[in-house]
Design an enzyme around this catalytic site. Structure first.
Site, PDB file in Angstrom:
ATOM      1  N   ASP A 185      24.762-128.165 -10.135  1.00  0.00           N
ATOM      2  CA  ASP A 185      23.726-128.896 -10.867  1.00  0.00           C
ATOM      3  C   ASP A 185      23.641-130.357 -10.436  1.00  0.00           C
ATOM      4  OD1 ASP A 185      21.624-129.089 -12.654  1.00  0.00           O
ATOM      5  OD2 ASP A 185      22.900-129.661 -14.340  1.00  0.00           O
ATOM      6  N   LEU A 186      23.575-130.552  -9.123  1.00  0.00           N
ATOM      7  CA  LEU A 186      23.479-131.912  -8.568  1.00  0.00           C
ATOM      8  C   LEU A 186      22.105-132.212  -7.991  1.00  0.00           C
ATOM      9  CD1 LEU A 186      26.917-132.180  -6.724  1.00  0.00           C
ATOM     10  CD2 LEU A 186      26.291-133.109  -8.964  1.00  0.00           C
ATOM     11  N   GLY A 187      21.224-131.203  -7.949  1.00  0.00           N
ATOM     12  CA  GLY A 187      19.894-131.447  -7.421  1.00  0.00           C
ATOM     13  C   GLY A 187      19.627-130.813  -6.075  1.00  0.00           C
ATOM     14  N   LYS A 188      20.346-129.726  -5.726  1.00  0.00           N
ATOM     15  CA  LYS A 188      20.106-129.069  -4.431  1.00  0.00           C
ATOM     16  C   LYS A 188      18.650-128.630  -4.301  1.00  0.00           C
ATOM     17  CE  LYS A 188      23.090-125.724  -4.610  1.00  0.00           C
ATOM     18  NZ  LYS A 188      23.626-126.019  -5.960  1.00  0.00           N
ATOM     19  N   HIS A 207      16.033-129.697  -6.023  1.00  0.00           N
ATOM     20  CA  HIS A 207      15.204-130.900  -6.018  1.00  0.00           C
ATOM     21  C   HIS A 207      15.085-131.446  -4.600  1.00  0.00           C
ATOM     22  CE1 HIS A 207      13.649-134.800  -7.391  1.00  0.00           C
ATOM     23  NE2 HIS A 207      14.632-135.395  -6.745  1.00  0.00           N
ATOM     24  N   LYS A 267      16.999-118.193  -0.961  1.00  0.00           N
ATOM     25  CA  LYS A 267      18.164-118.400  -1.827  1.00  0.00           C
ATOM     26  C   LYS A 267      18.671-116.999  -2.161  1.00  0.00           C
ATOM     27  CE  LYS A 267      19.536-120.809  -6.105  1.00  0.00           C
ATOM     28  NZ  LYS A 267      20.387-121.878  -5.560  1.00  0.00           N
ATOM     29  N   GLU A 325      19.471-121.869   0.715  1.00  0.00           N
ATOM     30  CA  GLU A 325      20.120-122.638  -0.343  1.00  0.00           C
ATOM     31  C   GLU A 325      21.217-121.803  -0.995  1.00  0.00           C
ATOM     32  OE1 GLU A 325      19.217-124.444  -4.747  1.00  0.00           O
ATOM     33  OE2 GLU A 325      17.584-124.506  -3.288  1.00  0.00           O
ATOM     34  N   GLY A 343      25.703-123.207  -6.540  1.00  0.00           N
ATOM     35  CA  GLY A 343      26.849-123.997  -6.956  1.00  0.00           C
ATOM     36  C   GLY A 343      27.355-124.899  -5.853  1.00  0.00           C
ATOM     37  N   GLU A 396      20.638-138.772  -7.323  1.00  0.00           N
ATOM     38  CA  GLU A 396      21.024-139.629  -8.436  1.00  0.00           C
ATOM     39  C   GLU A 396      21.400-138.831  -9.682  1.00  0.00           C
ATOM     40  OE1 GLU A 396      19.396-143.558 -10.823  1.00  0.00           O
ATOM     41  OE2 GLU A 396      17.987-142.256  -9.782  1.00  0.00           O
TER      42      GLU A 396
END
Length: 218
Positions: A12-15, A17, A37, A115, A118, A176
């Site tokens: 949940d870091l923005g892959k 995005h 994916k 993609e 995790g 970010e």
């Protein structure tokens, strides 16, 4: 065809995005792009438009293509192997690798991305991790990190692990993290430790220009 594997230093870091912005930037150059994916968890079939594969499909201008982008979809927001088990299925790394290789072989695009799910070492099956999938595919890695306190340790650890397994890290994106330390200071610190790889900044709450990222990968 250029191809990359989008991985994260964590979950949940923005892959997605980052992947969506990259797909749009590639297409803005008049090039054909596509995405895959191989497995997604936390998928709500009643609202497929909220899922990661639907976001990738929208970025490609093919909003109905989410089922082709992610052929293995599970409801529970857990590691893929656990989510699959709750639905009576068993994930095998050989199947995931075969799905990715078949898609890459058939992909008619100038740029393709796969993609993961995790982080680098997140379990994908009962006995294999995201890293095992990356090694099997041997694609250049686009590594996405956050900007939270502890990012430097997680990013540098991921880089060591990827390189130890013979993988090339083509670019790093610092996505970010909300309520995190100053983004510019975090990026400055990371660049002091990692000088071999381009580092691109991706704000989470605003549109950002992925042209620099596209330039580093094409």
């Amino acid at each position: 065809m250029k191809a990359v594997f989008v991985a994260g230093t964590g979950t949940d870091l923005g892959k997605t995005h980052v992947a969506c912005a990259l797909l749009r930037a590639v297409q803005a150059r008049g090039l054909r792009a596509d995405a895959f994916k191989p497995v997604v968890s936390g998928f709500d079939p009643a609202e497929p438009e909220t899922s990661d594969p639907a976001r990738l499909a929208a970025a490609l201008g093919r909003p109905d293509a989410w089922a082709q982008i992610s052929p293995k979809r599970y409801r529970a927001p857990l590691a893929p192997n656990l989510a699959a088990r709750l639905e009576g299925a068993t994930l095998e790394m050989a199947d995931l690798v075969a799905d990715c290789q078949a898609w890459l072989a058939d992909c008619d695009a100038d740029f393709a991305l796969v993609e993961g799910a995790g982080g680098v070492m997140s379990p994908m099956t009962d006995d294999a991790t995201n890293l095992d999938l990356m090694v099997a595919l041997n694609l250049p890695v686009l590594l996405v990190a956050g900007s939270y306190l502890g990012t430097a340790s997680h990013l540098l650890t991921a880089l060591e692990v990827l390189r130890a397994r013979g993988l090339t890290v083509a670019a790093i994106v610092v996505s970010e993290s909300l309520d995190a330390p100053d983004l510019s200071q975090t990026v400055e610190m990371l660049r002091a430790f990692e000088r071999r790889t381009p580092i691109v900044v991706a704000p989470r709450e605003q549109a950002w220009d992925a042209a620099e990222l596209a330039d580093s990968l094409l």
